[in-house]
Motif scaffolding. Sequence first.
Motif, PDB file in Angstrom:
ATOM      1  N   PHE A  32      -5.984 -40.456  20.552  1.00 13.80           N
ATOM      2  CA  PHE A  32      -6.604 -39.084  20.311  1.00 13.80           C
ATOM      3  C   PHE A  32      -5.290 -38.338  20.170  1.00 13.80           C
ATOM      4  CE2 PHE A  32      -7.404 -34.958  22.303  1.00 13.80           C
ATOM      5  CZ  PHE A  32      -8.462 -34.614  21.805  1.00 13.80           C
ATOM      6  N   VAL A  33      -4.402 -38.218  20.743  1.00 15.22           N
ATOM      7  CA  VAL A  33      -3.122 -37.436  20.835  1.00 15.22           C
ATOM      8  C   VAL A  33      -2.231 -37.651  19.373  1.00 15.22           C
ATOM      9  CG1 VAL A  33      -1.075 -36.624  21.852  1.00 15.22           C
ATOM     10  CG2 VAL A  33      -3.059 -36.927  23.246  1.00 15.22           C
ATOM     11  N   LYS A  34      -1.903 -36.632  18.762  1.00 13.49           N
ATOM     12  CA  LYS A  34      -0.933 -36.752  17.775  1.00 13.49           C
ATOM     13  C   LYS A  34       0.431 -36.763  17.959  1.00 13.49           C
ATOM     14  CE  LYS A  34      -4.820 -35.298  14.375  1.00 13.49           C
ATOM     15  NZ  LYS A  34      -5.042 -34.624  13.641  1.00 13.49           N
ATOM     16  N   PHE A  35       1.250 -37.550  17.208  1.00 14.29           N
ATOM     17  CA  PHE A  35       2.761 -37.480  17.765  1.00 14.29           C
ATOM     18  C   PHE A  35       3.584 -36.986  16.488  1.00 14.29           C
ATOM     19  CE2 PHE A  35       0.601 -40.227  20.692  1.00 14.29           C
ATOM     20  CZ  PHE A  35       0.923 -39.868  21.829  1.00 14.29           C
ATOM     21  N   LEU A  36       4.674 -36.679  16.535  1.00 16.06           N
ATOM     22  CA  LEU A  36       5.819 -36.212  15.783  1.00 16.06           C
ATOM     23  C   LEU A  36       6.411 -37.844  15.173  1.00 16.06           C
ATOM     24  CD1 LEU A  36       7.773 -33.275  17.050  1.00 16.06           C
ATOM     25  CD2 LEU A  36       5.885 -33.540  14.997  1.00 16.06           C
ATOM     26  N   LEU A  41       7.826 -42.505  22.033  1.00 15.67           N
ATOM     27  CA  LEU A  41       6.699 -42.662  23.071  1.00 15.67           C
ATOM     28  C   LEU A  41       7.354 -43.170  24.294  1.00 15.67           C
ATOM     29  CD1 LEU A  41       3.611 -43.943  20.958  1.00 15.67           C
ATOM     30  CD2 LEU A  41       4.625 -41.817  21.254  1.00 15.67           C
ATOM     31  N   GLU A  42       8.592 -43.695  24.315  1.00 14.98           N
ATOM     32  CA  GLU A  42       9.117 -44.089  25.790  1.00 14.98           C
ATOM     33  C   GLU A  42       8.761 -43.214  26.935  1.00 14.98           C
ATOM     34  OE1 GLU A  42      13.426 -45.193  25.539  1.00 14.98           O
ATOM     35  OE2 GLU A  42      13.037 -46.288  23.892  1.00 14.98           O
ATOM     36  N   VAL A  47      -1.431 -42.584  30.192  1.00 15.72           N
ATOM     37  CA  VAL A  47      -2.525 -42.086  30.084  1.00 15.72           C
ATOM     38  C   VAL A  47      -2.772 -41.223  28.820  1.00 15.72           C
ATOM     39  CG1 VAL A  47      -1.970 -39.799  31.258  1.00 15.72           C
ATOM     40  CG2 VAL A  47      -4.241 -40.577  31.577  1.00 15.72           C
ATOM     41  N   TYR A  48      -1.753 -40.614  28.174  1.00 16.16           N
ATOM     42  CA  TYR A  48      -1.744 -39.681  27.262  1.00 16.16           C
ATOM     43  C   TYR A  48      -2.164 -40.579  25.746  1.00 16.16           C
ATOM     44  CZ  TYR A  48      -0.028 -36.370  30.413  1.00 16.16           C
ATOM     45  OH  TYR A  48       0.076 -35.417  31.505  1.00 16.16           O
ATOM     46  N   ARG A 102       5.353 -25.632  21.826  1.00 14.00           N
ATOM     47  CA  ARG A 102       4.744 -25.605  23.072  1.00 14.00           C
ATOM     48  C   ARG A 102       3.383 -25.945  22.874  1.00 14.00           C
ATOM     49  NH1 ARG A 102       4.700 -20.668  27.120  1.00 14.00           N
ATOM     50  NH2 ARG A 102       2.572 -20.408  27.694  1.00 14.00           N
ATOM     51  N   GLU A 103       2.633 -25.489  22.128  1.00 15.40           N
ATOM     52  CA  GLU A 103       1.230 -25.695  21.883  1.00 15.40           C
ATOM     53  C   GLU A 103       0.756 -27.024  21.418  1.00 15.40           C
ATOM     54  OE1 GLU A 103      -0.398 -22.763  19.246  1.00 15.40           O
ATOM     55  OE2 GLU A 103       0.116 -21.026  20.725  1.00 15.40           O
ATOM     56  N   LEU A 104       1.730 -27.839  20.997  1.00 13.67           N
ATOM     57  CA  LEU A 104       1.580 -29.172  20.351  1.00 13.67           C
ATOM     58  C   LEU A 104       2.072 -30.231  21.030  1.00 13.67           C
ATOM     59  CD1 LEU A 104       2.633 -28.397  16.549  1.00 13.67           C
ATOM     60  CD2 LEU A 104       0.308 -28.247  17.609  1.00 13.67           C
ATOM     61  N   GLN A 105       2.724 -30.142  22.122  1.00 11.48           N
ATOM     62  CA  GLN A 105       3.050 -31.056  23.397  1.00 11.48           C
ATOM     63  C   GLN A 105       2.056 -32.039  23.564  1.00 11.48           C
ATOM     64  OE1 GLN A 105       4.431 -29.120  26.508  1.00 11.48           O
ATOM     65  NE2 GLN A 105       6.236 -28.313  25.652  1.00 11.48           N
ATOM     66  N   PRO A 106       2.409 -33.623  23.696  1.00 15.34           N
ATOM     67  CA  PRO A 106       1.308 -34.593  23.709  1.00 15.34           C
ATOM     68  C   PRO A 106       0.338 -33.972  25.014  1.00 15.34           C
ATOM     69  CG  PRO A 106       3.277 -35.707  22.989  1.00 15.34           C
ATOM     70  CD  PRO A 106       3.345 -33.982  23.166  1.00 15.34           C
TER      71      PRO A 106
END
Length: 486
Positions: A32-36, A41-42, A47-48, A102-106
């Motif tokens: 669900f969460v989007k990442f750079l 991902l370490e 849960v995220y 700030r608004e895009l943190q996982p």
Amino acid sequence: MPPYTESPESAKNRKEQVKLLRPRIINGRKTFVKFLPQDDLEAIHPVYLSDPTNFKPRRHLRGDTLDWGIVELDNSVELSMAEAIQRRLLRDNAMIKCMYHRELQPQAQFIQALMEKKRERIAAARAQDPERQTRDFILTIRLRASDRASTADCLMWRRIKVAGATKISVFQDKILAPALGWTRNYHGYLFIDDSDGAQYGAPGASHIDLMWLKDNGHTYLDDDGFTLADILPNPNTDKPGFHYIYDLGDHWFHDIYIESILPASESDGKVALLAGGGACPREDGQGAYNWKKYLQSLDSPTDTFSSRHAEIAQSMNYLNDPDILRLGLRWRFDPTFFSLPAAQKRIADALASPASVPSGPKKGAIGNPFAAGRGFGGDSVPKGTHRTVSFPDASSFNPFSRDSPLKGFFQQTEVVRDRRDKRADALCASCGKPISDPRMCAACLKVYYCGRECQAAHWKKEHKRLCAGRQAKVKQCNPAHFLESS
């Protein structure tokens, strides 16, 4: 959500990151969460990587559901102390390596989904039982002395009757903090639902201890959008239904027990502090564990000239205590002492005053607090407010020692309201009842009343002396005259 002013560079960076964000495929499923792209991902808690629609909150080993029910760094549940430190370092290093906006943190992306689910549940519950807003709640608040909730062992407790229609933000500012003895608008706070870990806090707050929010659930719902009836569960005298954390640095952890919910026919909406026990710790007392050690040294032989008692007397929440002003150096702190009339007066004073401005809390300043670029926002206070500065004297709160060269340059600054409170937040200045059709003093135009009876009583008791417009409009301020709020 704590405020921030986005610079043009930050806005540009956010737009660029939005274009780069992509979900990952984990065990054959899209996250669900989007990442750079550069995020390995370490440092991301597992849960995220899950779906928030199927998320089930977890309890910490001590029995509380905190931080949105997400157990990240609870040593007692998942990690040893060494592993916890290693994970924290890994997370901090990852933040430097992969700087999310700030608004895009996982974590923010995941919790925003939980927040939306919570809003929907509250709206559905309110529609199903609208009468709950008309009922009074009797609450017992206990400040924990240890890691676990206890009805027998606490540092202090208060029992309060309050209307369910009271906004959470107003309850904290004008009722709860004064009843307990904490200073209004000095530190940040969180209300936490024990059923799912949902958090509520002051919108736009800039209290310095909110730097620890990343270790306390990352973010929260704005508490000015909900009432006590919206969030408090049904009565249970054996188990706290809610928690209240005051000062995210010192982490004063209070349990809120819902003793009873009165029928609508027996509810008058008026605030009443019914009982209490125990003295409030001093501000900046470093939490329950250190406070208990501090109390043990109050009258030790090494406590020359009762310096511990003097430190408490000079703390922010004891500075203007009538007993201290009367007794001076003879005053001694008693951790078991509680004055019901004094606490009731603090609530009455708060009800008759403007609401606090969380974006301009009490802070210390060295030098000119109005100067631009000092971090106090002297040139950008909200509309309808102004900045106050208290210059120090011998009795003023001052964090610097007597011999410090900075002691004489220290000042207290706070942003306060020039106008009356918002109509939606109105409480009667006399009885504390939430008012759907508020009326106000015709002279100062700053305090609300629920009716002529409360206005007349408050005028005789206090407001006649304090009313800012009395000299010019004494005839208009007669209790027989009202102005409808606009």
